[in-house]
Design a protein around this motif. Sequence first.
Motif, PDB file in Angstrom:
ATOM      1  N   VAL A 224       1.279  -1.408   0.299  1.00 22.75           N
ATOM      2  CA  VAL A 224       0.274  -0.232   0.046  1.00 22.75           C
ATOM      3  C   VAL A 224       1.274   1.375  -0.294  1.00 22.75           C
ATOM      4  CG1 VAL A 224      -1.311   1.439   1.465  1.00 22.75           C
ATOM      5  CG2 VAL A 224      -2.018  -0.919   1.307  1.00 22.75           C
ATOM      6  N   VAL A 225       0.186   2.165  -0.775  1.00 25.35           N
ATOM      7  CA  VAL A 225       1.330   3.623  -1.133  1.00 25.35           C
ATOM      8  C   VAL A 225       0.784   4.501   0.392  1.00 25.35           C
ATOM      9  CG1 VAL A 225       1.799   5.159  -2.596  1.00 25.35           C
ATOM     10  CG2 VAL A 225       1.899   2.739  -3.632  1.00 25.35           C
ATOM     11  N   PHE A 226       1.695   4.851   1.087  1.00 24.07           N
ATOM     12  CA  PHE A 226       1.812   5.669   2.303  1.00 24.07           C
ATOM     13  C   PHE A 226       1.967   7.144   1.571  1.00 24.07           C
ATOM     14  CE2 PHE A 226       2.956   7.762   6.122  1.00 24.07           C
ATOM     15  CZ  PHE A 226       1.759   7.676   7.040  1.00 24.07           C
ATOM     16  N   ALA A 227       1.265   7.840   1.436  1.00 24.56           N
ATOM     17  CA  ALA A 227       1.046   9.475   1.313  1.00 24.56           C
ATOM     18  C   ALA A 227       1.928  10.111   1.303  1.00 24.56           C
ATOM     19  CB  ALA A 227       0.107   9.776   0.502  1.00 24.56           C
ATOM     20  N   GLN A 228       1.708  10.051   2.799  1.00 22.65           N
ATOM     21  CA  GLN A 228       2.198  11.183   3.734  1.00 22.65           C
ATOM     22  C   GLN A 228       3.601  10.994   3.991  1.00 22.65           C
ATOM     23  OE1 GLN A 228       0.330  11.312   7.896  1.00 22.65           O
ATOM     24  NE2 GLN A 228       2.557  11.353   8.593  1.00 22.65           N
ATOM     25  N   GLY A 229       3.976  12.487   3.466  1.00 24.74           N
ATOM     26  CA  GLY A 229       5.593  12.864   3.192  1.00 24.74           C
ATOM     27  C   GLY A 229       6.437  12.645   2.338  1.00 24.74           C
ATOM     28  N   LYS A 230       5.372  11.986   1.351  1.00 24.82           N
ATOM     29  CA  LYS A 230       5.785  11.945  -0.631  1.00 24.82           C
ATOM     30  C   LYS A 230       5.818  13.037  -1.081  1.00 24.82           C
ATOM     31  CE  LYS A 230       6.000   6.838  -0.926  1.00 24.82           C
ATOM     32  NZ  LYS A 230       5.469   6.628   0.555  1.00 24.82           N
ATOM     33  N   SER A 231       6.745  13.480  -1.976  1.00 25.47           N
ATOM     34  CA  SER A 231       6.500  15.055  -3.034  1.00 25.47           C
ATOM     35  C   SER A 231       5.667  14.436  -3.991  1.00 25.47           C
ATOM     36  CB  SER A 231       8.109  14.695  -3.414  1.00 25.47           C
ATOM     37  OG  SER A 231       8.575  13.827  -4.184  1.00 25.47           O
ATOM     38  N   ASP A 232       5.300  14.737  -4.774  1.00 24.82           N
ATOM     39  CA  ASP A 232       4.845  14.955  -5.893  1.00 24.82           C
ATOM     40  C   ASP A 232       5.149  14.023  -6.898  1.00 24.82           C
ATOM     41  OD1 ASP A 232       2.689  16.318  -4.700  1.00 24.82           O
ATOM     42  OD2 ASP A 232       2.656  17.697  -6.330  1.00 24.82           O
ATOM     43  N   GLU A 233       6.099  14.375  -7.231  1.00 23.25           N
ATOM     44  CA  GLU A 233       7.162  12.898  -7.943  1.00 23.25           C
ATOM     45  C   GLU A 233       7.039  11.729  -7.257  1.00 23.25           C
ATOM     46  OE1 GLU A 233       7.621  16.630  -8.533  1.00 23.25           O
ATOM     47  OE2 GLU A 233       8.119  15.619  -7.232  1.00 23.25           O
ATOM     48  N   VAL A 234       7.206  11.460  -6.069  1.00 16.84           N
ATOM     49  CA  VAL A 234       7.753   9.626  -5.598  1.00 16.84           C
ATOM     50  C   VAL A 234       6.216   9.447  -5.540  1.00 16.84           C
ATOM     51  CG1 VAL A 234       7.901   8.772  -3.463  1.00 16.84           C
ATOM     52  CG2 VAL A 234      10.090  10.301  -4.694  1.00 16.84           C
ATOM     53  N   LEU A 235       5.204  10.054  -5.439  1.00 19.11           N
ATOM     54  CA  LEU A 235       3.346  10.002  -4.756  1.00 19.11           C
ATOM     55  C   LEU A 235       3.045   8.854  -6.186  1.00 19.11           C
ATOM     56  CD1 LEU A 235       1.452   9.327  -3.471  1.00 19.11           C
ATOM     57  CD2 LEU A 235       1.385  11.419  -3.532  1.00 19.11           C
ATOM     58  N   LEU A 236       3.293   9.587  -7.152  1.00 20.02           N
ATOM     59  CA  LEU A 236       2.530   9.684  -8.711  1.00 20.02           C
ATOM     60  C   LEU A 236       3.963   7.878  -9.238  1.00 20.02           C
ATOM     61  CD1 LEU A 236       2.053  12.809 -10.815  1.00 20.02           C
ATOM     62  CD2 LEU A 236       0.573  11.289  -9.102  1.00 20.02           C
ATOM     63  N   ALA A 237       5.244   7.992  -9.265  1.00 22.26           N
ATOM     64  CA  ALA A 237       5.772   7.090  -9.420  1.00 22.26           C
ATOM     65  C   ALA A 237       5.160   6.367  -8.707  1.00 22.26           C
ATOM     66  CB  ALA A 237       7.903   7.507  -9.425  1.00 22.26           C
ATOM     67  N   ALA A 238       5.295   6.057  -7.343  1.00 23.89           N
ATOM     68  CA  ALA A 238       4.885   4.496  -6.561  1.00 23.89           C
ATOM     69  C   ALA A 238       3.918   4.343  -6.997  1.00 23.89           C
ATOM     70  CB  ALA A 238       4.814   5.027  -5.429  1.00 23.89           C
ATOM     71  N   VAL A 239       2.397   4.759  -7.408  1.00 22.66           N
ATOM     72  CA  VAL A 239       1.568   3.989  -8.183  1.00 22.66           C
ATOM     73  C   VAL A 239       1.609   3.337  -9.349  1.00 22.66           C
ATOM     74  CG1 VAL A 239      -0.667   5.118  -8.204  1.00 22.66           C
ATOM     75  CG2 VAL A 239       0.242   5.929  -6.506  1.00 22.66           C
ATOM     76  N   GLU A 240       2.101   4.312  -9.833  1.00 19.25           N
ATOM     77  CA  GLU A 240       2.375   4.137 -11.251  1.00 19.25           C
ATOM     78  C   GLU A 240       2.813   2.497 -11.052  1.00 19.25           C
ATOM     79  OE1 GLU A 240       1.188   4.518 -14.537  1.00 19.25           O
ATOM     80  OE2 GLU A 240       0.649   7.043 -14.147  1.00 19.25           O
ATOM     81  N   GLY A 241       4.362   2.432 -10.445  1.00 22.17           N
ATOM     82  CA  GLY A 241       5.279   1.165 -10.663  1.00 22.17           C
ATOM     83  C   GLY A 241       4.478  -0.012  -9.791  1.00 22.17           C
ATOM     84  N   LEU A 242       2.612   0.583  -9.481  1.00 23.51           N
ATOM     85  CA  LEU A 242       2.108  -0.869  -9.122  1.00 23.51           C
ATOM     86  C   LEU A 242       1.118  -1.238  -9.429  1.00 23.51           C
ATOM     87  CD1 LEU A 242       1.905  -0.218  -4.627  1.00 23.51           C
ATOM     88  CD2 LEU A 242       3.956  -1.591  -6.397  1.00 23.51           C
ATOM     89  N   ARG A 243       0.772   0.208  -9.915  1.00 19.03           N
ATOM     90  CA  ARG A 243      -0.511  -0.373 -11.037  1.00 19.03           C
ATOM     91  C   ARG A 243      -0.727  -1.423 -12.049  1.00 19.03           C
ATOM     92  NH1 ARG A 243      -2.519   4.899 -15.093  1.00 19.03           N
ATOM     93  NH2 ARG A 243      -4.796   3.736 -14.784  1.00 19.03           N
ATOM     94  N   PRO A 244       0.444  -1.336 -12.660  1.00 16.46           N
ATOM     95  CA  PRO A 244       0.093  -2.730 -13.516  1.00 16.46           C
ATOM     96  C   PRO A 244      -0.001  -4.339 -13.195  1.00 16.46           C
ATOM     97  CG  PRO A 244       2.207  -1.950 -13.688  1.00 16.46           C
ATOM     98  CD  PRO A 244       1.645  -1.206 -12.936  1.00 16.46           C
ATOM     99  N   HIS A 245       0.419  -4.327 -11.625  1.00 15.18           N
ATOM    100  CA  HIS A 245       0.046  -5.779 -10.566  1.00 15.18           C
ATOM    101  C   HIS A 245      -1.592  -5.592 -10.399  1.00 15.18           C
ATOM    102  CE1 HIS A 245       4.128  -6.205 -11.506  1.00 15.18           C
ATOM    103  NE2 HIS A 245       4.528  -4.454 -11.345  1.00 15.18           N
ATOM    104  N   GLY A 246      -2.034  -5.132 -10.546  1.00 12.98           N
ATOM    105  CA  GLY A 246      -3.374  -4.553  -9.785  1.00 12.98           C
ATOM    106  C   GLY A 246      -4.158  -3.613  -9.104  1.00 12.98           C
ATOM    107  N   PRO A 247      -5.415  -3.252  -8.206  1.00  9.30           N
ATOM    108  CA  PRO A 247      -5.933  -2.149  -7.789  1.00  9.30           C
ATOM    109  C   PRO A 247      -5.053  -2.013  -7.278  1.00  9.30           C
ATOM    110  CG  PRO A 247      -7.301  -4.095  -7.697  1.00  9.30           C
ATOM    111  CD  PRO A 247      -5.419  -5.012  -8.116  1.00  9.30           C
ATOM    112  N   VAL A 248      -4.774  -0.181  -6.630  1.00  5.55           N
ATOM    113  CA  VAL A 248      -3.703   0.113  -5.427  1.00  5.55           C
ATOM    114  C   VAL A 248      -3.988   1.098  -4.668  1.00  5.55           C
ATOM    115  CG1 VAL A 248      -1.618   1.710  -5.572  1.00  5.55           C
ATOM    116  CG2 VAL A 248      -1.565   0.182  -7.745  1.00  5.55           C
TER     117      VAL A 248
END
Length: 257
Positions: free
Chosen positions: A54-78
């Motif tokens: 699960v992506v913990f958004a708190q403390g993440k920059s916009d770039e890192v947050l989006l990259a984390a979601v995009e990186g996990l997205r092909p593997h199922g719901p995020v």
Amino acid sequence: MQKSSIRHILDLVAQGRLDADEALERMSFETARDALHGLDLDPQRELRSGLGEVVFAQGKSDEVLLAAVEGLRPHGPVLVSRVAAAQDRLLRAHFPQGLSWPQARLFVVGDAPRLKANMTPPWPRQGEIMVVSAGAADIPVALEAFGALSFWDHDCGCVTDVGVAGLHRLAPHLDALRKARAIIAVAGMEGALPGVLAGLVPCPVVAVPTSVGYGVGAHGFAALSTMLCTCVPGVAVVNIDNGFGAAAFAVKMPGKQ
């Protein structure tokens, strides 16, 4: 995990040199890496531990947050937790088909039908796992737990504003609470609700202290102390405001024997 690695493992299984369980074990410990954003994503976590990353958004920059979601997205719901208002706007702009639940501070990319159904009150009043909050101010933490359970497609219910200041409000829900496999009890102030519930039901109670309260409430430490000091057996306590952690713990608990 790279396709070449997966193919090598499958070839070994086809040749009889590796059994299926060992192949699954190897794949579950592989990770996807994104050195550009400092991420080390773990898309095989569900295979290994039962619950996906699960992506913990708190403390993440916009770039890192989006990259984390995009990186996990092909593997199922995020599932994204602890989403601030500005981050919610960012995620909605980049993932317009996503599910935004500001009250629970959650955002989901991908298919999550139970969560979508449970986002709008009235929430279900019964379920295998019940989430109970003491006061209306505790609802965001309670909904974080309820939302995580819903995302993982667990049968769950949510009862709010039934704290010890008006304990009679629990009475209409006691039948559903006594049938539950586990209860997540969320309370701030003096944090008395989990102990009360544990004295009324046969199932385990996961206590979540919240940072709601005056003065010596000390941002949730008073509630935390009360829950840790309870004399009622069958109560486990998670960190202050950690609704997500309580949900994960409840999901991993074995069912009734």
